[in-house]
Design an enzyme around this catalytic site. Structure first.
Site, mmCIF file in Angstrom:
data_model
loop_
_atom_site.group_PDB
_atom_site.id
_atom_site.type_symbol
_atom_site.label_atom_id
_atom_site.label_comp_id
_atom_site.label_asym_id
_atom_site.label_seq_id
_atom_site.Cartn_x
_atom_site.Cartn_y
_atom_site.Cartn_z
ATOM 1 N N HIS A 106 11.363 -3.675 8.435
ATOM 2 C CA HIS A 106 12.122 -3.178 7.286
ATOM 3 C C HIS A 106 11.557 -1.818 6.878
ATOM 4 C CE1 HIS A 106 14.606 -3.799 3.604
ATOM 5 N NE2 HIS A 106 13.681 -3.013 3.063
ATOM 6 N N ASP A 166 12.325 -12.178 12.538
ATOM 7 C CA ASP A 166 12.296 -10.739 12.780
ATOM 8 C C ASP A 166 13.681 -10.151 12.514
ATOM 9 O OD1 ASP A 166 11.617 -8.209 13.539
ATOM 10 O OD2 ASP A 166 11.484 -8.626 15.697
ATOM 11 N N GLU A 175 8.698 -6.338 5.961
ATOM 12 C CA GLU A 175 8.333 -5.061 5.331
ATOM 13 C C GLU A 175 6.817 -4.852 5.343
ATOM 14 O OE1 GLU A 175 9.731 -2.335 1.627
ATOM 15 O OE2 GLU A 175 9.319 -4.427 1.155
#
Length: 574
Positions: A467, A516, A525
């Site tokens: 992310h 994922d 993230e």
């Protein structure tokens, strides 16, 4: 005298993401009196900027506007790379995931990917460029906020994690909302190089003592790292001291710190980086400032307020070291002081209490009754908050430091009431996670039920949909992508076109499961704060130089006395 100003740029805030702040950048600007007659204030800084100090104290002493916190991180990263270069390399022909030298270098590369402002052409990360070049200039304050580091996968520069990252990196060297679609850092999936939306500014006053305490710690710890650069180290100490003078003054009206105040200070950032106390940061800052200067008044301040900081600590924060809670780490620092440079009266009570707290902490890490662990062996220090890897990494760092202390003292272990632990048990915690007998960082690096490294680029299997805006959008030289165009990459099921080497993602859930998927940021993230903890753990666990044949002393890769250079057996006030 005017109040101290903490300046933050705030986005126009539409939707929020769970781990994102609303701060784009931070400048700390002290304008307490007319400008000095010397020329320092007119000198352009050669450092990347996120925090800016222009201090003038009430006795008319002046010093130049010179320092930016993010620059410390930029300077620390090459220092860490050099440190790792000279450490012996691990050789594990049957277990490549245990190459900690490679892991440290990759973890440090992540910070290159987070840089804002003028992007250096020598950076190993080739999918980044200049960004945020107007930060702070489009505001009524006209503050220069160009530079710094983006906090995570968002285009945000946030003060607490940045200062915390500088502190822990220095230590490791020395030892959601409304549906309106408004373009801003939160709901715009866009590379920072393509940003064109307004990044407004918010201002906090001197009651932001929690933030200030962390910055004091960062400046002080960095001054120890750069102690051979006498002028620069001195400037760091001077800035830390002046900031300390302002923030340590007793204020009966000050009940809380920056983000817990019910006012405009920090704005929506409090929803994501909500500081739960401020005394722990002041104690943390005072402790580091003592180590940096040897001035016992800072130690007195820290030890006299340690109990008050403990009283502020919430139950869910106990035993955790991260950007919001410094008590655990402060206790370890003070324990080191007691073990190797005990100053006696009037500090022995506080230092004894800190070492007892540290022993209890180590027992809690080893206990099966205090902190739960996943089936794969990962300790869950805050099971309800996610991000278990961040907390496990700092626990590994602290436990390895403490085991080294015991080794240097030729102690075989410690005790906590009816329980106790041996040195071997403690080493196994930093080297193992109970039933799977795995190193905590080895869990992170691939020894886990998913058989996946949670650090990008390490090993054969790792997350490919991190992310992260810059990593997920193709780097087409000269091609600009709008916010609307960026959404297709946010929700794409394809791997990121750019490999975010060294980034540790948030990691698995309490069942060791990991997804994922780019839009599931609670899994994928990264952040500079969590990566800083990982770097510290990796360095602490790295193989030390071997003991020389003609020396009877142990060499654990720890400088037993270097942190005490400024501290004398009987410290005195300046």
């Amino acid at each position: 005298m005017h109040s101290v100003k903490y300046v933050h740029t705030i986005s126009e805030a539409g939707r929020f993401l769970p781990s994102a702040s609303q701060w784009n950048s931070t400048e700390i600007d002290f304008n307490l009196a007319p400008q000095s007659s010397n020329s320092y204030g007119s000198l352009p800084s050669r450092y990347s900027k996120s925090f800016d100090y222009d201090l003038v104290i009430t006795d008319k002493a002046y010093f130049k506007r010179f320092l930016y916190i993010s620059a410390l991180a930029a300077l620390l990263i090459p220092a860490l790379v050099l440190l790792i270069h000279f450490l012996p390399h691990k050789h594990h022909p049957h277990s490549p995931t245990k190459n900690l030298t490679l892991a440290v270098n990759q973890a440090l590369t992540f910070f290159d990917a987070q840089k804002s402002g003028n992007y250096p052409n020598y950076s190993p990360v080739k999918f980044r460029g200049n960004s945020g070049m107007q930060d702070g200039k489009v505001s009524n304050l006209n503050a220069d906020l160009v530079g710094g580091f983006y906090d995570s996968g968002n285009n945000i520069k946030f003060s607490f994690p940045t200062a915390y990252a500088v502190t822990i990196l220095s230590w490791s060297v020395g030892s959601t909302g409304n549906d309106t679609k408004v373009s801003n850092d939160i709901n715009c999936w866009q590379r920072p190089e393509d940003m064109s939306y307004v990044r407004p500014v918010s201002v906090c006053d001197s009651t932001a003592s929690d933030l200030a305490g962390e910055i004091i710690a960062a400046l002080s710890a960095a001054s120890i790292v750069f102690k051979d650069e006498i002028m620069y180290s001195g400037e760091l100490i001077k800035a830390a001291g002046k900031l300390y003078e302002v923030t340590s003054r007793e204020d009966p009206g000050r009940k809380q710190g920056t983000y817990t105040k019910v006012d405009a200070c920090g704005g929506e950032a409090r929803d994501y980086y909500n500081s739960t106390s401020f005394i722990d940061e002041l104690v943390w800052g005072g402790t580091w400032l003592f180590f940096a200067t040897g001035n016992n008044s800072y130690l007195a301040y820290a030890t006299e307020r340690f109990k008050a900081a403990e009283d502020e600590e919430t139950e869910s924060e106990k035993g955790i070291f991260y950007w919001n809670n410094k008590l655990t780490a402060t206790a370890v620092l003070l324990t080191r002081l007691r073990f190797f440079r005990d100053l006696g009266y009037p500090y022995e009570g506080a230092l004894r209490s800190s070492s007892s707290r540290t022993e209890i902490l180590m027992c809690s890490y080893l206990s099966d009754h205090i902190f739960n662990k996943t089936q794969g062996g990962l300790i869950l220090l805050r099971p309800g908050s996610g991000g278990a890897l961040e907390f496990a990494a700092t626990a590994s760092f602290l436990s390895k430091l403490y085991s080294d202390y015991l080794d240097l003292l030729r102690r075989s272990g410690g005790s906590c009431g009816n329980d106790g632990f041996s040195l071997q048990m403690l080493r196994r915690f930093s080297i193992s996670q109970v039933k799977y007998n795995r190193l905590c960082v080895h869990y992170i690096l691939g020894d886990n039920p998913m058989k996946m490294s949670y650090m990008v680029g390490f090993g054969d299997k790792y997350p490919y949909q991190v992310h992260h805006r810059s990593a997920s959008i193709p780097w087409d030289d000269g091609q600009h992508y709008t916010c609307a165009e960026g959404d297709r990459w946010l929700y794409s099921k394809e791997p990121n076109p750019n490999l975010l080497v060294g980034a540790m993602v948030a990691g698995p859930d309490i069942f060791d499961n990991f997804s994922d998927e780019r839009d599931k940021l609670w899994f994928t993230e990264p952040s500079i704060a969590s990566n800083a903890g990982l770097v510290a753990a990796l360095i602490a666990l790295h193989d030390p130089p071997r003991k020389s044949s003609n020396s009877a002393s142990l060499n654990l890769g720890i400088d037993q006395t270097g942190i005490f250079d400024k501290i004398h057996s009987t410290p005195s006030n300046p």
